[in-house]
Write an enzyme that holds these catalytic residues in place. Structure first.
Site, short mmCIF file in Angstrom:
data_model
loop_
_atom_site.label_atom_id
_atom_site.label_comp_id
_atom_site.label_asym_id
_atom_site.label_seq_id
_atom_site.Cartn_x
_atom_site.Cartn_y
_atom_site.Cartn_z
N ALA A 169 -2.30 -7.94 3.07
CA ALA A 169 -1.52 -6.88 2.44
C ALA A 169 -2.06 -5.49 2.77
O ALA A 169 -3.10 -5.35 3.41
CB ALA A 169 -1.48 -7.11 0.93
N HIS A 170 -1.39 -4.48 2.27
CA HIS A 170 -1.73 -3.09 2.57
C HIS A 170 -3.11 -2.73 2.03
O HIS A 170 -3.52 -3.18 0.97
CB HIS A 170 -0.67 -2.15 2.00
CG HIS A 170 -0.53 -2.20 0.52
ND1 HIS A 170 0.16 -3.20 -0.13
CD2 HIS A 170 -0.99 -1.38 -0.45
CE1 HIS A 170 0.11 -2.99 -1.41
NE2 HIS A 170 -0.57 -1.90 -1.65
N ASN A 171 -3.80 -1.92 2.79
CA ASN A 171 -5.12 -1.36 2.41
C ASN A 171 -6.26 -2.37 2.44
O ASN A 171 -7.40 -2.01 2.13
CB ASN A 171 -5.08 -0.72 1.01
CG ASN A 171 -4.14 0.46 0.94
OD1 ASN A 171 -3.75 1.01 1.97
ND2 ASN A 171 -3.74 0.82 -0.25
#
Lengths: 360, 360, 360
Positions: C258-260
């Site tokens: 997922a993001h980050n």
């Protein structure tokens, strides 16, 4: 447009009432329009017939169809089987025969009679496509891949090198057959190998060289006849022999079949199932949605695994498995029930011990 | 380049200090350059501001911005909401309007005003694309599909026949909408049906004909407005009525929504969630990553399911569910705690019983 | 065709017998033809050599190769490492150098020397492709993306804006790098936030405005050298800094990052693993198939997580984790064993209480 009599004949079911009534489509009872065949396959659907406007319905065997205000009915002893035949009758072929001018088909590709190749599809050198196979747009078929007769391959499917696919196989959009297996090894024994051997109790030794060396996948994939593979599912190539999927097996969306796996015939692998490398799955095995099977295991014929179960050891034929880690379903249910009662029992025990001491 | 004052106005937040300061981008506090707006949305981010070089920051409401060496600040009561607005301001439209010459668009397709169609995208006969919708490269849109205004469809997305998509929907790369449902039936009752009925205790009878008959998917998919679907996610077509996703619902990567499922409005389905066939999900339901919901269930409004939970029965509105199989979260946590203590308690019990006998 | 002597030299292993014997391929012992090198890496494979027709085999160090009827053998101390080198020798490059005339490559794209660009691939403005990188058919590379030297990118891969990929990276078919993160916020605190804070015991308050506001992803993805990403896997873009995958890390099919998220170096993420937003994974971490890691967590170096485990809190370096929710593997196994015994113990307890009463 087919009549009730014609549909009943195709379904091998009994028709009653006006056999010449024509049907334009199929619908759930409450949503059915005047031309639709309402599908009310069991008594609990009967009430909703009145909410719709169907003149004809597909019903269970001893249904009192005349009391439901219908002009005609088809009585099917096994409703979902009748639905299989009915929906096939009503479906259309999505891709017209012929090679779209924008497709990139290598001149050495052998195309059978009546093949459809969609727009912007790429087929590599020496590939073979069986007669009547229909390929949608933007598909990739690698050099040397072989596909049987009457297959249906939807848009965005990727078929790699050394892949052989049987007759009448259906591949849903963006499925990937024959990507490389996930197989890596460190130069010295890694901490994973140590952890496996010691069940997590050993010392973690950091390897001097943590690099993963890649084992290439030379074995391809071999898929039997009448197999279906769901949207976005992936079946990896074997290392030095093919990953295999037996005839009649159906694989749902986003399922992962790893390298060297052997799946038997007539299995069902439901959505998001994962099977790790080199595991052997018997015939007629059913894996519920999100179930996982570890690597290098043997799962016997006719095993049923419930959804989200996690199989960590071999399973004998015919067993029904549940839980994470999975055990026999009846034992698992017993354990769950005991676990639910446990907090209260521990509270009772805690309260009881001083009481007994007082008693003494 | 926007000024602090302009950004604050767009965010509906208070600006302090030099409102005319221009900002070139947004960054985390420690990584911020002189032109960046540092995002320090809570007091625990304050210390890292000193590591970066930002002159301006987005801060929490009562932040002492002057002591942080800033020239200007925006004070936002709900930081993540401010980030939603700020990141939208700073993002760019990825696809220019117009139809790329390499796209294969059927002449009967109706394209709204200002539509973008990317390179090598295929759009079938009688499809409808709403005004301002931007379609990336290598997308497939089947004949007859309908897409609303202002949608954003990224590369590799596959949209099948009988699919209807609302306004402002965002589809991430390689998402598949309208693949066929996974619906099969044997001619006679299969061992799975027997296993389900007997909870795994019955005899496994091998069917004389183990072939799976396919129920075709004629119902398509109906997606509301303002829905987002993640990369590689799949939403299958319904059997004789559409699979439905309500307006405002957001679906993450690699999620699987099976045939005939109805998802309500404003739900969040996090990464790798799976929802099995014909299940109904209420409004504002949140399913954590890798959670699974069995088939033919009803999940009430406002239900929250934690990550990796597995739902095997209906859930009333408003409940928070956890575990595999899932129960109410508070009960599940109690059971986990009891289970952790159990090994020691069993050892104590084993040690205690002979002791008591000696006492007696 | 290489000889036994040449292969042994390339493998850094000892060769015995007829070193000039030529080999045409590799095979499992029972399936080996006369020209194949049979792979029998451990004593338990020895028996099956007799079923095949190989004249040469890859064996374990002290194998008595002459008694097996072989003319030559290679003796490898670490068999799978030898397989890594052998399969690489026997594999072929799938894509010829040069740009296919049907590819849509923006004139501003900078292509290194010897690059291959497959049929119908799209490369956007200002993208950079390193020397010797081979790109298959129907790939999408967004404007501005950067790819290092010697990478291998298979068909259907989608690479978004603001993505940077190192040297020698391998991307399997239909992988998606740089789709938008799944990041949404309601205007007021939502019932999910309330449920999280109260562990599911709080009142569910339905928000007056249930709309999810979208946080855009401006941070892109940064992938190191020698990374592999599996078929259909997705790595989302970060919000204001890149999502990162460290050099040497291998990611299997249908994995979701997922993001980050920050993934360290030399990790293995097995099939269908999910890592939620902003979590940090150390170096040399191994996540078994279908394992999940919650959001905003920190997983230390050298952690090993078994298949289908669910990580809900930070994990210190070097720990082996198992279960849902995951705990230390040895404690988890103890709990499982206790749970299996629990139903019988509860029955004994229930039977025991009246017995004791009678005793009293």
């Amino acid at each position: 447009m087919p009549t009730i009599g014609e549909i009943a004949k195709a379904l091998g079911a009994e028709a009653v009432g006006r056999l010449d009534l024509e049907v334009t489509g199929a619908a759930e009872p409450a949503a059915a329009g005047p031309g639709d065949l309402a599908l009310a396959l069991a008594p609990n659907w009967a009430a909703s017939l009145a909410q719709g406007r169907a003149s004809a319905a597909l019903l269970w065997p001893d249904a009192d169809w005349q009391s439901m205000g219908l002009k005609a009915a088809i009585l099917a002893p096994r409703g979902r089987l009748a639905m299989a035949r009915l929906t096939r009758m009503l479906d259309e072929d999505p891709y017209p025969a012929g090679v779209h001018p924008s497709a990139q088909v290598d001149p050495t590709t052998r195309l059978g009679e009546g093949v459809a190749v969609g727009a912007l599809t790429v087929i590599g050198a020496d590939a073979q496509i069986g007669a009547g196979t229909r390929i949608g747009p933007q598909v990739t078929i690698a050099p040397g891949a072989r596909i049987g007769d009457g297959a249906l391959i939807h848009s965005g499917v990727r078929i790699g090198r050394r892949v052989s696919i049987g007759a009448r196989v259906i591949l849903q959009p963006n499925a990937v057959i024959g990507g490389d297996g996930f197989s890596f090894v460190t130069a010295e024994p890694s901490h994973v190998e140590v952890a496996r051997d010691s069940l997590g109790r050993g010392e973690v030794t950091i390897p001097t060289d943590p690099s993963w060396h890649r084992i290439h996948s030379l074995g391809g994939v071999d898929i039997g006849d009448d197999v279906e593979v769901g949207a976005g599912a992936t079946i990896d190539a074997g290392t030095i022999r093919p990953t295999r999927v037996g005839s009649g097996t159906k694989i749902d969306n986003l399922v992962m079949v790893a390298h060297n796996v052997v799946v038997g015939q007539h299995c069902l692998l439901c959505g998001q199932v994962g099977i790790a490398g080199s595991t052997v799955i018997g015939d007629r095995v059913v894996l519920g949605g999100q179930a996982g099977v570890g690597d290098n295991l043997v799962i016997g014929n006719d095993v049923v695994v419930t959804g989200a179960a996690s199989i960590l050891s071999n399973v004998p034929a015919g067993r029904v498995m549940m839980g994470n880690p999975a055990t026999r379903m009846d034992l698992q249910i017993e354990s769950y029930k005991a676990l639910r009662r446990l907090p209260r029992i521990l509270r009772d025990l805690a309260a009881g011990v001083p009481k007994r001491r007082q008693d003494g």
